[in-house]
Design an enzyme around this catalytic site. Structure first.
Site, PDB file in Angstrom:
ATOM      1  N   ALA A   1       0.832  -1.208   0.000  1.00 33.64           N
ATOM      2  CA  ALA A   1       0.000   0.000   0.000  1.00 33.64           C
ATOM      3  C   ALA A   1       0.866   1.259   0.000  1.00 33.64           C
ATOM      4  O   ALA A   1       0.683   2.155  -0.829  1.00 33.64           O
ATOM      5  CB  ALA A   1      -0.925  -0.019   1.223  1.00 33.64           C
TER       6      ALA A   1
ATOM      7  N   ARG B   1      -6.554  -1.219  -1.522  1.00 34.59           N
ATOM      8  CA  ARG B   1      -5.690  -0.197  -0.937  1.00 34.59           C
ATOM      9  C   ARG B   1      -4.348  -0.062  -1.665  1.00 34.59           C
ATOM     10  O   ARG B   1      -3.648   0.910  -1.455  1.00 34.59           O
ATOM     11  CB  ARG B   1      -5.449  -0.486   0.548  1.00 34.59           C
ATOM     12  CG  ARG B   1      -4.733  -1.788   0.805  1.00 34.59           C
ATOM     13  CD  ARG B   1      -4.800  -2.204   2.275  1.00 34.59           C
ATOM     14  NE  ARG B   1      -4.086  -3.448   2.512  1.00 34.59           N
ATOM     15  CZ  ARG B   1      -4.561  -4.654   2.252  1.00 34.59           C
ATOM     16  NH1 ARG B   1      -5.770  -4.786   1.731  1.00 34.59           N
ATOM     17  NH2 ARG B   1      -3.859  -5.735   2.506  1.00 34.59           N
TER      18      ARG B   1
ATOM     19  N   LYS C   1       4.353  -8.062  -7.242  1.00 37.68           N
ATOM     20  CA  LYS C   1       3.987  -6.696  -6.884  1.00 37.68           C
ATOM     21  C   LYS C   1       4.965  -5.675  -7.459  1.00 37.68           C
ATOM     22  O   LYS C   1       4.551  -4.655  -8.023  1.00 37.68           O
ATOM     23  CB  LYS C   1       3.956  -6.544  -5.351  1.00 37.68           C
ATOM     24  CG  LYS C   1       2.736  -7.134  -4.691  1.00 37.68           C
ATOM     25  CD  LYS C   1       2.737  -6.836  -3.196  1.00 37.68           C
ATOM     26  CE  LYS C   1       1.462  -7.378  -2.558  1.00 37.68           C
ATOM     27  NZ  LYS C   1       1.422  -7.089  -1.105  1.00 37.68           N
TER      28      LYS C   1
ATOM     29  N   ASP D   1       6.195  -3.805   6.218  1.00 36.14           N
ATOM     30  CA  ASP D   1       5.087  -4.159   7.111  1.00 36.14           C
ATOM     31  C   ASP D   1       5.570  -4.877   8.367  1.00 36.14           C
ATOM     32  O   ASP D   1       4.771  -5.485   9.056  1.00 36.14           O
ATOM     33  CB  ASP D   1       4.061  -5.021   6.364  1.00 36.14           C
ATOM     34  CG  ASP D   1       4.660  -6.334   5.876  1.00 36.14           C
ATOM     35  OD1 ASP D   1       5.865  -6.562   6.108  1.00 36.14           O
ATOM     36  OD2 ASP D   1       3.923  -7.124   5.268  1.00 36.14           O
TER      37      ASP D   1
ATOM     38  N   CYS E   1      -0.336 -22.178  26.201  1.00 33.82           N
ATOM     39  CA  CYS E   1      -1.329 -22.907  26.995  1.00 33.82           C
ATOM     40  C   CYS E   1      -2.731 -22.315  26.836  1.00 33.82           C
ATOM     41  O   CYS E   1      -3.717 -23.038  26.900  1.00 33.82           O
ATOM     42  CB  CYS E   1      -0.925 -22.912  28.468  1.00 33.82           C
ATOM     43  SG  CYS E   1       0.496 -23.977  28.769  1.00 33.82           S
TER      44      CYS E   1
END
Length: 827
Positions: free
Chosen positions: A247, A284, A297, A345, A401
């Site tokens: 983005a 986006r 990309k 990111d 857990c």
């Protein structure tokens, strides 16, 4: 505590503010709270808050879940005629809080000029500017004016800057969304924005003349009107590296194409991203179109940016940035750059790129978004601190857990479902294929830590022997039996170990607080959720073996009526860990007998000629592949076990797909602000106060700017240094021989009056005063690179031009002092 005081369990911060509204569920004893509407709270501390008088309610026993509720708010605005006369301002930069009111009058003066002349004032035209100032004085009616500010507005009236358009456009688009949806708070009521710091720091009137800023009949005339033709030529010659094409990467490339960065004969823009385009990216990452899905990309983003501006000299790469690709992104690559723009990111990649920029002394534009929130940080060599100088706390992981036995939120069950997917349909198939193809698989597996060898071999044995299907009905039967194991048998075993009424040593109920007492489910082929699970699981299981599946739900339900499920009886001696600490401290001793039994039961690769399995990689965006069907069903069944409210497919996809909330409005605004900093970097601004770090939240709305922090200064003797400084040492002597360790130590003693006590390269200790004498004698006369290769046991690649050494030193008084690192040039 006091009546009406609420305390959070396990030292969990509530994160509320006084005036927030909350509702309650699952409160035992004080049942009235479960039925009342939203209650306003008063915060007492990070773990406590008050809900007022509860004396009329029943006695509190235990439990309860609190949820914040956003309350509707009615906002009234003045009419335009009133607002023009008495404006309410949203201030974005408190360092220049007086500007908005000045600009309010200046814009009205500019509009009068436009009405009178039918055109905008000419760039840097003194006569037009004087007229705009006079008209603004009329509008302001005697109010004090900053005439220089009004003149600047006139000078730039024909200006058109893509980054400003992106920032204002992002804010305006979000306001439209607010008007349509009624969600988030609108701007009250005027917002004026200026970035005059982008103009030259000194000699502005001589650098920006009417001649410099006149139109050239080019696509950049709007930019030339503001900054002049010289800066446009500088922008064209820039060489920039964009790391990431998501983005933010798409927005950066769009802005670079619009401003003409790297569009000259000497300029270039390089973009790298190893990912391919997914369908969910399209809302986006706006350089991509539906026909780009599954393509790379970086390639598609570069192609789209080139279409916007054919002069853009952009090249795409698909290499991840990191230590593994330093042969690709080597000294020559970084030394040839003018700057780096991050579009990443994750924090690890940001930290790595920050270290590279500090090492090569390159400016860095760092930005990020999270929903309506965003930030920009500019890193300026020799002026500011770096990205790594301050760090956010690490994200809290869900305890193992909690996932395995004690979930209390839908996020826990969705993470558990994702782990199930990997553990059923990906990892076993990969292990089986390695076992069949790699002769050393067993040998390597047995060297794994803890109980991993047993777990891996059990999974291989199940996949090849006990669970291996021959046809579609076997897959349905497997899915049915697995359903019983997870949603009935394991829960019954858990309740056998910890019965509902069991108390801890302190006398409190075991099943209380965040531990929700589960209940087993009873399988019903007519229950749509149960059938959803079996259909999805059976089809995925079949795919991993190359068996054709089926979407016929009625036929699957009929097959289920013939599946025999062995009766379950709880086992004694099964240990269930209550906390991660208990899990870590538990004995991880291997059962050698069981290992031998497993190895003996495995068919040899020769017995399975041509057989292989098909690992399944999770893909959230294909609605026909059963992946999200399995995740939603698996998660909601487990949620039903623990009485957790289920999640619909959309919410499940957001959480399980780990989709970071991103919206085009925030991304546009953030990158617009980042590219305004680019103008300053290209001009070479040297005042830290000229630069701006930005923080925004379009939902509130809030936009704030701050001056970047200066890099901290250190000292040895009278020499000041920062993170941008280093010792430069030439490894090759005038006679062509490389410097030895003895010569290296002597050099620092003579040139810098520093006695090196320890010397390291990365994680390798090359020298220390406490080393054994024999080892010191051996190393003293060895060349530095020879010591590095021997200690690290790695050869230096031909791309390595220099090594980085870290030092511990003593000064003349034998005191330890902090010094810069050494860049030791070897080629």
């Amino acid at each position: 505590g006091c009546p009406g005081e609420v305390t959070c369990l396990d030292e969990a911060r509530h994160g509320f503010e006084t005036g927030d509204f909350v509702t309650f569920t699952e409160v035992e004893g004080m049942e009235e709270l479960n039925r009342c509407g939203p209650v306003e709270i008063r915060v007492l501390g990070p773990y406590t808050f008050s809900i007022g008088d509860t004396s009329g309610y029943g006695d509190y026993v235990r439990g309860g879940i609190v949820t914040q509720v956003k309350m509707p708010k009615h906002i009234h605005f003045k009419r335009l005629r009133e607002a023009l006369a008495e404006p309410e301002m949203m201030v974005t930069d408190f360092g220049k809080a007086e500007r908005p009111s000045m600009l309010h009058w200046a814009w009205q003066g500019l509009h009068r000029f436009l009405r009178q002349h039918g055109r905008a004032p000419r760039p840097r035209h003194q006569g037009d500017a004087a007229e705009v100032v006079a008209l603004t004085k009329e509008v302001a009616g005697g109010a004090e004016l900053d005439e220089e500010l009004v003149r600047e507005l006139s000078f730039q009236a024909t200006g058109d800057l893509a980054p400003v358009n992106a920032f204002i456009g992002g804010l305006a688009a979000q306001e439209v969304m607010k008007a349509v949806s009624g969600k988030f708070t609108p701007i009250t009521q005027w917002l004026y924005f200026d970035a005059l710091e982008c103009l030259p720091e000194e000699n502005r009137d001589t650098l920006l003349t009417e001649e410099q800023c006149r139109p050239r009949n080019s696509r950049y005339d709007g930019q030339i009107a503001v900054f002049g033709a010289d800066l446009q030529a500088k922008l064209g010659a820039q060489k920039y590296f964009v790391v990431g094409a998501g983005a933010i990467g798409c927005e950066l490339l769009k802005n670079f194409a619009m401003v003409g960065l790297g569009c000259g004969p000497e300029g270039s823009v390089t973009v790298t991203d190893m990912d391919t385009i997914e369908k969910s990216n399209l809302n986006r990452q706006f350089l991509f179109r539906p026909w780009d899905v599954t393509k790379l990309k970086s390639e598609r983003a570069a192609a789209a940016a080139r279409e916007m501006n054919p002069a853009l000299r952009v090249s795409s790469r698909t290499d991840r940035v990191g230590p593994d690709t330093e042969r690709v992104y080597d000294d020559d690559f970084f030394e040839g750059l003018d700057g780096v723009a991050n579009a990443l990111d994750n924090v690890d990649a940001r930290l790595y790129m920050d270290r590279r920029c500090v090492y090569y002394r390159k400016p860095l534009l760092e930005s990020g978004t999270l929903g309506t929130k965003g930030n920009v940080q500019v890193v300026i060599p020799f002026l500011s601190e770096s990205y790594s100088s301050s760090q956010d706390p690490p994200e809290k992981a869900i305890p193992i857990c909690t996932l395995k036995n004690f979930p209390n939120a839908i996020e826990h069950t969705l993470q558990w479902a994702r782990d199930e997917f990997e553990g059923l349909f990906k990892q076993p198939a990969e292990n089986v294929n390695q076992y069949l193809m790699d002769p050393k698989f067993l040998e390597r597996t047995l060297r794994l830590a803890g109980t991993q060898p047993l777990e891996v071999l059990e999974a291989v044995q199940r996949s090849l022997v006990s669970d291996r299907p021959r046809a579609w009905p076997d897959c349905v039967a497997w899915a049915c039996r697995h359903w019983h194991r997870q949603y009935s048998n394991n829960i019954r075993q858990l309740l056998h170990n910890f019965p509902p009424g069991q108390k801890t040593n302190s006398g409190t109920l075991f099943w209380s607080g965040p531990k929700r007492c589960p209940h087993p489910l009873v399988f019903d082929p007519d229950n749509p959720l149960h059938l959803d699970y079996v259909v999805a699981a059976a089809n995925l299981f079949a795919q991993s073996y190359g068996i054709a599946g089926s979407r016929d739900r009625a036929a699957v339900a009929e097959l289920l009526r013939h599946v025999r499920v062995p009766p379950f009886a709880p086992k004694a001696g099964v240990r269930i860990h209550v906390s991660d600490q208990e899990l870590q401290s538990a004995s991880a001793a291997l059962d050698d007998g069981r290992l031998e039994e497993l190895k003996a039961s495995l068919p040899s690769p020769e017995e399975l000629p041509g057989f292989r399995m098909f690992p399944i990689d999770f893909e959230k965006d294909d609605d026909t592949n059963f992946h999200m069907d399995f995740i939603v069903a698996a998660s909601n069944l487990r949620a039903e076990n623990y009485d957790i409210p289920p999640a619909d497919r959309h919410k499940s996809k957001l959480i399980a797909g780990k989709i970071i909330p991103a919206i085009a409005t925030t991304t546009a605004a953030v990158v617009g602000l980042a590219c305004l900093e680019l103008f300053k970097l290209v001009q070479g601004h040297r005042r830290l106060s000229s630069y701006k770090n930005a923080f925004l939240n379009l939902a509130l709305p809030f936009v704030g700017f701050s001056e970047p922090l200066a890099c901290p200064r250190n000292k040895y003797y009278e020499v000041e240094w920062t993170l941008w400084d280093r010792f430069e040492v030439q490894g090759l002597q005038p006679d062509g021989q490389e410097m030895t360790l003895r010569q290296f130590l002597a050099y620092f003693k003579k040139e810098h009056r520093l006695e090196i006590t320890m010397l390291s390269q990365g994680v390798s200790m090359l020298y220390s005063f406490f080393m054994p004498a024999a080892k010191l004698r051996e190393r003293h006369d060895q060349p530095m690179t020879e010591i590095v290769t021997r200690v690290s046991k790695k050869k230096l690649g031909r791309h390595v031009k220099a090594l980085v050494f870290e030092l511990c030193c003593n000064d003349d008084s034998d005191a330890d002092i902090e010094v810069p690192y050494v860049r030791y040039t070897i080629r």
